[in-house]
Scaffold this active site. Structure first.
Site, mmCIF file in Angstrom:
data_model
loop_
_atom_site.group_PDB
_atom_site.id
_atom_site.type_symbol
_atom_site.label_atom_id
_atom_site.label_comp_id
_atom_site.label_asym_id
_atom_site.label_seq_id
_atom_site.Cartn_x
_atom_site.Cartn_y
_atom_site.Cartn_z
ATOM 1 N N CYS A 59 -16.816 1.566 -10.747
ATOM 2 C CA CYS A 59 -15.471 1.187 -10.325
ATOM 3 C C CYS A 59 -15.427 -0.269 -9.888
ATOM 4 C CB CYS A 59 -15.015 2.068 -9.173
ATOM 5 S SG CYS A 59 -13.458 1.510 -8.447
ATOM 6 N N ASP A 72 0.873 -1.172 0.000
ATOM 7 C CA ASP A 72 0.000 0.000 0.000
ATOM 8 C C ASP A 72 0.918 1.232 0.000
ATOM 9 O OD1 ASP A 72 -2.297 1.693 0.467
ATOM 10 O OD2 ASP A 72 -1.646 1.779 2.573
ATOM 11 N N ARG A 73 0.386 2.385 -0.392
ATOM 12 C CA ARG A 73 1.254 3.573 -0.434
ATOM 13 C C ARG A 73 1.134 4.425 0.844
ATOM 14 N NH1 ARG A 73 0.748 8.716 -4.388
ATOM 15 N NH2 ARG A 73 0.063 9.599 -2.401
ATOM 16 N N ASP A 74 0.097 5.232 0.944
ATOM 17 C CA ASP A 74 0.002 6.175 2.072
ATOM 18 C C ASP A 74 -0.107 5.424 3.400
ATOM 19 O OD1 ASP A 74 0.029 8.165 0.138
ATOM 20 O OD2 ASP A 74 -2.153 8.373 0.112
ATOM 21 N N THR A 76 -2.274 1.349 -4.851
ATOM 22 C CA THR A 76 -2.722 2.497 -4.056
ATOM 23 C C THR A 76 -4.080 3.024 -4.503
ATOM 24 O OG1 THR A 76 -2.087 4.735 -3.342
ATOM 25 C CG2 THR A 76 -1.424 4.096 -5.562
ATOM 26 N N CYS A 133 -12.119 -1.517 -9.271
ATOM 27 C CA CYS A 133 -10.744 -1.697 -8.789
ATOM 28 C C CYS A 133 -10.529 -1.227 -7.356
ATOM 29 C CB CYS A 133 -9.760 -0.988 -9.716
ATOM 30 S SG CYS A 133 -10.077 0.761 -9.988
ATOM 31 N N ARG A 134 -11.501 -0.521 -6.780
ATOM 32 C CA ARG A 134 -11.261 0.050 -5.454
ATOM 33 C C ARG A 134 -11.120 -1.042 -4.399
ATOM 34 N NH1 ARG A 134 -11.254 4.941 -3.027
ATOM 35 N NH2 ARG A 134 -11.926 4.974 -0.860
ATOM 36 N N LYS A 135 -10.125 -0.869 -3.519
ATOM 37 C CA LYS A 135 -9.922 -1.815 -2.424
ATOM 38 C C LYS A 135 -11.194 -1.904 -1.579
ATOM 39 C CE LYS A 135 -5.067 -0.441 -2.037
ATOM 40 N NZ LYS A 135 -4.019 0.116 -1.163
HETATM 41 MG MG MG Z 1 -2.767 3.281 3.512
#
Ligand code: MG
Length: 205
Positions: free
Chosen positions: A118, A25-27, A70, A120-122
Site C-alpha cells: 500500500c 477526511d470522512r469519519d 478517506t 496510499c494509506r494516510k
Molecule cells: Mg477521521
C-alpha cells in the site's frame, strides 16, 4: 495557533489554470465517527455531522473544489466489499447534491494497515496528489480538514499550507500542530467563511 491567509490580495491570477481545494477526511469530520475499531458498513449507519453540509456548500460557492480523502480499512479486512463502500459514497453524494454540496472527487484507501504494497494509506499524500492531478488542484492554496493526526500530517506531506483539526473524536495526546483547531464541526462554516476567499471562476458552478 497562527493565522493563515490564503490570498490577502483577493483572487489571484491563475496562469496555470489550477484551482484551490478543501480536502475532507470522512469519519469524524463529514459523518459521526463510528468509534475506535468500528466501521460504517452501511448507509443506515452514516450520519452527517453538524455544519458539514453548510461547510461543503460554502466551499463550492467560494469556488473551491471539494475532495473526500478517506481510509476505509474495513474493506481490506473483509468487513464490507468495495461495492458496499461505493454504495455508501453514492448515497452520500446523492444527499449532498440536493444541497449543492456534493464532493468533486472521492478518494478511498481500502488497504490493510499491514499491507506492504500500500502506498496510499494516510499519512501518505498519495490520495491528495492523485486528486490534484485529476481535478487540476493548486495544492499551494488548498487546505485539509481532519480529526486524526495522520490527516494533518498527510496535508503537510502534500505541501498544503493550512490544516484544520476537529477535536473531540480522537484523543491522541501527541499530535502535530494544525493551523486551526475546532471542537466539533458546528463551527466549521464560520471558520471557512473567514478563510476562503472567493475564487472568480465562471467554469465552477
Ligand atoms: Mg477521521
Amino acid at each position: 495557533m497562527h493565522h493563515w491567509q490564503p490570498d490577502p490580495n483577493g483572487p489571484s491570477p491563475r496562469p496555470n489554470g489550477l484551482r484551490p481545494a478543501v480536502f475532507f477526511d470522512r469519519d469524524g469530520v463529514v459523518n459521526a465517527c463510528p468509534g475506535p475499531g468500528s466501521y460504517v458498513l452501511s448507509w443506515e449507519q452514516f450520519t452527517f455531522n453538524e455544519g458539514i453540509i453548510e461547510a461543503l456548500k460554502l466551499c463550492r460557492q467560494r469556488g473551491y473544489l471539494t475532495v473526500l480523502a478517506t481510509s476505509q480499512q474495513g474493506v481490506g479486512k473483509g468487513l464490507m466489499s468495495a461495492a458496499q463502500l461505493e454504495e455508501i459514497h453514492q448515497r452520500m453524494q446523492d444527499h449532498l447534491r440536493i444541497h449543492g454540496a456534493a464532493f468533486d472527487c472521492v478518494k478511498a484507501c481500502t488497504c490493510l494497515q499491514s499491507s506492504p504494497d500500500c502506498t496510499c494509506r494516510k499519512p501518505s499524500p498519495e490520495m491528495l496528489l492523485q486528486a490534484a492531478e485529476e481535478c487540476g488542484i493548486d495544492l499551494n492554496r488548498s487546505l485539509v480538514i481532519g480529526d486524526a493526526p495522520r490527516d494533518i500530517v498527510m496535508g503537510r506531506n502534500a505541501g498544503l499550507p493550512c490544516s484544520i483539526r476537529i477535536l473531540g473524536t480522537k484523543n491522541e495526546q501527541e499530535h502535530p500542530p494544525a493551523t486551526y483547531q475546532l471542537h466539533g464541526t458546528a463551527g466549521l462554516p464560520a471558520l471557512l467563511a473567514e478563510l476562503l476567499h472567493e475564487q472568480r471562476d465562471p467554469s465552477h458552478p
